[in-house]
Design a protein around this motif. Structure first.
Motif, mmCIF file in Angstrom:
data_model
loop_
_atom_site.group_PDB
_atom_site.id
_atom_site.type_symbol
_atom_site.label_atom_id
_atom_site.label_comp_id
_atom_site.label_asym_id
_atom_site.label_seq_id
_atom_site.Cartn_x
_atom_site.Cartn_y
_atom_site.Cartn_z
ATOM 1 N N ASN A 1 34.782 -84.895 1.529
ATOM 2 C CA ASN A 1 36.182 -85.303 1.406
ATOM 3 C C ASN A 1 36.462 -85.922 0.032
ATOM 4 O O ASN A 1 35.561 -86.063 -0.809
ATOM 5 C CB ASN A 1 36.571 -86.251 2.538
ATOM 6 N N TYR A 2 37.728 -86.330 -0.164
ATOM 7 C CA TYR A 2 38.138 -86.830 -1.477
ATOM 8 C C TYR A 2 37.458 -88.150 -1.821
ATOM 9 O O TYR A 2 37.240 -88.458 -2.999
ATOM 10 C CB TYR A 2 39.662 -86.980 -1.514
ATOM 11 N N LYS A 3 37.086 -88.909 -0.809
ATOM 12 C CA LYS A 3 36.420 -90.183 -1.054
ATOM 13 C C LYS A 3 35.061 -89.958 -1.730
ATOM 14 O O LYS A 3 34.640 -90.729 -2.594
ATOM 15 C CB LYS A 3 36.237 -90.930 0.262
ATOM 16 N N THR B 1 43.285 -80.671 6.740
ATOM 17 C CA THR B 1 42.017 -81.334 6.420
ATOM 18 C C THR B 1 41.410 -80.623 5.209
ATOM 19 O O THR B 1 41.346 -79.387 5.178
ATOM 20 C CB THR B 1 41.048 -81.276 7.613
ATOM 21 N N ASP C 1 39.355 -88.946 8.121
ATOM 22 C CA ASP C 1 40.160 -87.907 7.474
ATOM 23 C C ASP C 1 41.263 -88.528 6.620
ATOM 24 O O ASP C 1 41.571 -89.709 6.732
ATOM 25 C CB ASP C 1 40.766 -87.003 8.545
ATOM 26 N N HIS C 2 41.907 -87.685 5.781
ATOM 27 C CA HIS C 2 42.921 -88.218 4.868
ATOM 28 C C HIS C 2 44.242 -88.483 5.596
ATOM 29 O O HIS C 2 44.449 -88.072 6.741
ATOM 30 C CB HIS C 2 43.114 -87.288 3.656
ATOM 31 N N GLN C 3 45.148 -89.147 4.909
ATOM 32 C CA GLN C 3 46.366 -89.689 5.505
ATOM 33 C C GLN C 3 47.246 -88.615 6.157
ATOM 34 O O GLN C 3 47.671 -88.766 7.299
ATOM 35 C CB GLN C 3 47.174 -90.449 4.454
ATOM 36 N N GLU D 1 40.920 -92.465 6.489
ATOM 37 C CA GLU D 1 39.951 -92.538 5.390
ATOM 38 C C GLU D 1 39.009 -93.736 5.539
ATOM 39 O O GLU D 1 38.710 -94.451 4.586
ATOM 40 C CB GLU D 1 40.683 -92.592 4.041
#
Length: 795
Positions: A582-584, A600, A644-646, A664
């Motif tokens: 993921n983006y994190k 997602t 998961d993202h917002q 997140e």
């Protein structure tokens, strides 16, 4: 395959290093060794020529000598070593009649050095004992149980039915004598009552009394022997139990009646003696049957397990022991057979009945590469599959273990009931004696005072109090098992019934957990084999979705490989850094992106450059909105915690109606959120399915895991939903609340019964005969109320 050899007597196989070697012969225990020498010494060794291919049940006498419980073969079969290094065993304890018996055994065992845990369930007399084997031996534990008047033998679901039949047969015989004698006593009593109103000579009355006494004697001392035995051992161990109440009431009435008959004056009460024993015995027998009915669901899976499984070896199908199966063996299952080992189909296809595990009645069609689960039944499939687990770690074995251990941990309300019943019988005896004195000194005649005092003893029922919780929890556990809901401890039913907040994960819980790639965004060309190799071993649903999309036949071995929970995967090959997640994960490695989507997202980066972004969509499970709406009505708040993202999190929450969403999140952040709820004194139920949920699941008051979840999540969770259905999650709340309501109802029935009938008996308004009937009825009311709920749910 393990190195196993057969016992020279019973032919059961055990590891060679646990066998007893005797002049070239091998025996699994001293019992088999003794029987072997007995037969050979008497010249009957030809028996073994005729029975050489027959596997015998180990001789019963092997457990008469408690030292046999320390035999390596016994440990090999019945004793397990838990994760803390302690030994565990399940035993059936004979002779338990009431909650005082349970309390006495548990108290005696807890006093022993080295005994870590001893829990006994009143409904099926099963004891779960944990001990340090280097401090105390199992034989010493058994000796303690026998010293206080009980007996113990290893619990084995396959042998449990035979033992239950033995117990029933003993009750049948004692009841047959009691009922036959009591019926004849009552015919004589009719003549006495007729004579009482029409005039009868003392001589004739004495003759009738002698006839009644002759019939009442075997009822009291044979049919009622179980009560005298229980009373004796209770007194020997300074415990006043229900057996003492029954034995005292019946014996005092009998002795007084004998005195009246010998002295030829007053009225004898041999009819009351017969009926007291008969009714209480019948009540106990019906109680035994009802408890067995409630427990049968929990035993049904383990009871009918075959001991062997068919495997394909060197082109031939052979039968081998279940415990000898290894990962990678080729198992053969034909139509109508039960799957005993988890695996993956290599050849064949067909339908499987998974209702035993999931509660779903519809057959499931499976083909090559599909997984088969142990415990399911092949309806029309003839398949060969590769074993992916050995039996000890299979779904079926874990299920049996969970069911066997589920009823050991007592709910708090049961501990309260046990504390009350612990002093109940002593209080009743004191009240009875006080009642006798008051009536005698009031003044009344000795006979009236004695009968009133005896009525107080007989009508009081600690059994109803002791049964209130365990029967209800057993019904709750069996209902859950039928619907594919496994509670690992009975105590969890009470905790879950008091839940304030449900914390849910998104992926795999509210959604199907199988996101599929709906769009591929390529920013720089790359070898898809790199991405496939990166995600291949990850169990995270998003990684699995990407794996399915980029499937290739080739694979690359990485120099370094690490999975980071709730973020993704980091790997190195030929000096290049691979990142997938993921983006994190990207941000942690100094990579920024302005890519946006409400789906997602899975980012793939090489040497800190994002080369591709995959958009995945995961369908929301049926019943998700209904679950949230129902829980809101019940006053249970719902919170979503997701990594998961917002945008993806808000989309799902809007669809199902969850207003409180946190996205997140790392596993540590989920854990911190659960901690915050605990500080607000909330009872928290957490439901999830992945490794990233493990910390939160362990911290929650109740952790619920979807059956398709990771192995570690299932290990940590308190409740497992085998069919992954949100309706099962809703059912688990309903079962918990129904069970807890049932416990409180049973508790109320017991307290109200004793609160009303004991004062009535003290007031002289109830005779001993009616008291005996009432005592049995109170226990049956508690059991019947519990079974009523079971029948209602089964409709």
């Amino acid at each position: 395959m393990s190195d196993k050899i057969a016992c020279d007597h019973c032919h059961l196989e055990f590891s060679k290093d646990v066998m007893i070697e005797d002049d070239g012969h091998y025996f699994c225990c001293n019992g088999c060794q003794g029987v072997y020498h007995l037969l050979t010494d008497e010249g009957l060794d030809s028996f073994y020529d005729k029975a050489k291919n027959v596997k015998l049940a180990p001789p019963t006498l092997q457990y008469e000598d408690s030292s046999n419980f320390d035999a390596p073969a016994f440990y090999d079969k019945f004793v397990k070593i838990n994760s803390d290094g302690f030994s565990e065993v399940s035993l059936i304890i004979e002779g338990i009649h009431c909650s005082a018996c349970v309390w006495l055994n548990e108290k005696a065992l807890h006093k022993m050095d080295g005994v870590v845990e001893a829990n006994i369930n009143f409904t099926n007399n099963k004891a779960h004992i944990v001990w340090a084997d280097d401090i105390v031996k199992l034989s010493e534990i058994i000796d303690m149980i026998r010293a206080i008047g009980y007996n113990a033998f290893p619990y084995d679901a396959s042998l449990q039915e035979a033992h239950a039949n033995k117990v029933r047969k003993d009750y049948y015989l004692r009841m047959a004598v009691a009922i036959f004698a009591a019926m004849n006593v009552m015919w004589i009593a009719v003549a006495q009552y007729a004579g009482y109103f029409t005039g009868i000579s003392q001589e004739m009355k004495t003759i009738l009394n002698i006839a009644e006494g002759t019939l009442a004697t075997p009822v009291l001392f044979y049919s009622g022997w179980v009560f005298f035995r229980g009373a004796y051992y209770g007194l020997r161990n300074k415990v006043v139990n229900m057996d003492l109440l029954v034995a005292t009431g019946a014996l005092l009435t009998y002795v007084y009646s004998v005195y009246i008959t010998v002295m030829e004056r007053g009225e004898a009460y041999f009819d009351s003696v017969s009926m007291i024993i008969t009714f209480v015995l019948i009540g106990k027998f019906l109680e035994v049957l009802s408890k067995k009915s409630a427990a049968d669901t929990l035993d049904v899976i383990g009871k009918h397990l075959p001991s062997e499984v068919k495997v394909l070896q060197n082109g031939k199908i052979e039968s081998i022991k279940l415990e000898d199966i290894s990962v990678g063996d080729i198992v053969v299952v034909s139509s109508g057979e039960r799957v005993l080992i988890d695996g993956e189909i290599l050849k064949g296809e067909g339908s499987f009945d998974e209702s035993n595990l999931t509660g779903e009645s519809e057959p499931i069609y499976k083909k090559v590469d599909d997984k088969v689960i142990s415990g399911t039944i092949s309806i029309d499939a003839d398949v060969q599959y590769k074993a992916t687990k050995d039996f000890e770690h299979s779904t079926l074995s874990n299920l049996v273990t969970l069911l066997e251990s589920a009823i050991n941990k007592k709910p708090k309300i049961e501990q309260l009931a046990n504390k009350l019943s612990e002093h109940f019988s002593t209080t009743i005896l004191a009240l009875s004696f006080l009642t006798f004195l008051v009536w005698w000194l009031w003044p009344h005649d000795f006979e009236t005072a004695l009968m009133v005092g005896i009525s107080v003893i007989i009508i009081a029922c600690p059994c109803a109090l002791g049964l209130a919780t365990p029967v209800a929890t057993l019904v709750g556990l069996s209902l859950g098992a039928k619907k594919g809901i496994l509670f690992k401890e009975a105590a969890q039913l009470e905790t879950m019934a008091k839940a304030d907040v449900l914390v849910v994960d998104k992926t795999g819980t509210l959604t199907h957990g199988k996101p599929e790639v709906v769009k591929e965004n390529i920013f720089q060309k790359f070898d898809s084999t790199l991405l496939y190799s990166l995600v291949k071993t990850s169990k995270h649903p998003v990684a699995q979705g990407v794996k399915k999309f980029v499937q290739t036949d080739n694979e690359i071995l990485f120099d370094e490989y690490m999975q980071i929970p709730a973020k993704g995967i980091v790997a190195r090959v030929n000096g290049s850094l691979m990142l997938g997640g993921n983006y994190k994960l990207m941000q942690d490695n100094g990579i920024e992106s302005d890519f946006e989507s409400d789906k997602t997202l899975f980012y793939f980066a090489i040497d800190k450059n994002i080369v591709a972004v995959y958009e995945l969509e995961d369908k929301i499970k049926d019943g998700a909105k209904e679950l949230i709406d129902t829980l809101n009505v019940k006053g249970i708040a719902t919170v979503m915690l997701t990594g998961d993202h917002q945008k993806s999190a808000l989309y799902v929450s809007e669809q199902v109606g969850i207003s409180q969403v946190h996205f997140e999140l790392t596993p540590e952040e989920k854990l911190a959120f659960i901690d915050k709820l605990h500080k607000d004194e909330k009872v928290v139920v957490m439901v999830g399915d992945g490794v990233n949920d493990v910390l939160a699941l362990a911290k929650a008051d109740i952790g619920i895991v979807m059956g398709s979840g990771s192995d570690i999540a299932i290990d940590v969770g308190d409740v497992v939903l085998l069919n992954d259905s949100l309706m099962s999650l809703l059912d688990s709340f309903k079962i918990a609340k129904t069970t807890f309501r049932l416990i409180k109802q049973n508790f109320a029935i017991s307290l109200v019964y004793n609160g009303i009938t004991i004062p009535l008996a003290m007031a002289g308004l109830i005779i001993p005969l009616v008291a005996a009937i009432s005592m049995s009825v109170s226990s049956l009311l508690v059991v019947g109320n519990s079974m009523r709920i079971k029948m209602k749910w089964n409709k």
